[in-house]
Design an enzyme around this catalytic site. Sequence first.
Site: not given
Ligand code: NAP
Ligand code: GLV
Length: 311
Positions: A226, A274
């Site tokens: 983000r 994005h």
């Molecule tokens: P997720 O499965 O919830 O994974 C989040 C990871 O971040 C987990 O491994 C978590 O650790 C770690 N984490 C969170 N807070 C932390 C901290 N303070 N210190 C260290 N590690 C931390 O999320 P996801 O589905 O992979 O998605 C991740 C993010 O990608 C979303 O929240 C969104 O912002 C972004 N995203 C971007 C796009 C885009 O188009 N650019 C699209 C989709 C998503 P733990 O394993 O210990 O819980």
């Molecule tokens: C996109 O950024 C999402 O969170 O799916």
Amino acid sequence: MSGRPVFLFNSDAARGAVFREAFARHLPEVAFADDMETADPDAVRYLMTWTVPGRLDRFRRLEVVFSIGAGVDQFDTTALPPGVAVVRMVEDGIARMMQEYVALAVLALHRDWPAYAEQQGREVWRARPPRQAGERRVGFLGLGVLAQAAMERLAPFGFPLAGWSRSPRALAGVDCFHGADQLPAFLARTDILVCLLPLTNETRGFLDAALFGRLPQGAALVHVGRGPQLDAHALLSSLDAGHLSAAVLDVTDPEPLPPGHPLWRHPKVVITPHVASVTQPGTAVRAVIDNIRRHRSGQPMIGLVDRARGY
Ligand code: NAP
Ligand code: GLV
């Protein structure tokens, strides 16, 4: 059929049509509605939305809010009654698109694509010293659903892979680091850093000068988390000082980036608006229907957010 619980869909009509059709076919016991004004407020149990809409308190029997995207930072969870569950989007389409984008960005950085694009602008024909994938260490901030999906695509290229998370993780073929104590060691072994952290109070401004300073000379950044996680001025300083070599940014703060912002025209920065990964309705509706079935049968939902933790 009266008395059915209602799933209220608050998004665009094209996606809504896909959801309506799938609900009618696969979950007829739940009624589909897509008009916030005319849906029977007492029947609404499920709401799918990108942000928390106004006058939410009229849905007195609301049980679950589904985010249209993987992130939930856009929700003002203080505006949600405490008993309402929040679920982020975990679906194959988002994961597949993130795999493509991260693979594209990592390969581009590995093969010096931004530098060659800059050379082309000056009509310069000059090869840069090649480096083998086995010598290019890729590290992920965040070891969640999307980071793991992206690593699965990168593994066959032979990049040494590592990841950093909050809690300890064990993943085959990945050096796993966790917590503040292990962050310096993780950064010191990372040539291409991919940020896939959720935006929380702890990760806001996380990509700062101190963090860049711990990366090896010539390291590069792929930011797909983000925008507010990045200190843009620290990035620009690090690029201009020659410590970081390049950055691929899919997210910025604000979005869109304002005209004239120094990131726009920086020769070592690639920006996309994005688009790394977008929820795909055909696969997303299957994930939502599966979660509603789980909820109705008392099983844990996939992607359930810990509201106190923020992700
Ligand atoms: P997720 O499965 O919830 O994974 C989040 C990871 O971040 C987990 O491994 C978590 O650790 C770690 N984490 C969170 N807070 C932390 C901290 N303070 N210190 C260290 N590690 C931390 O999320 P996801 O589905 O992979 O998605 C991740 C993010 O990608 C979303 O929240 C969104 O912002 C972004 N995203 C971007 C796009 C885009 O188009 N650019 C699209 C989709 C998503 P733990 O394993 O210990 O819980
Ligand atoms: C996109 O950024 C999402 O969170 O799916």
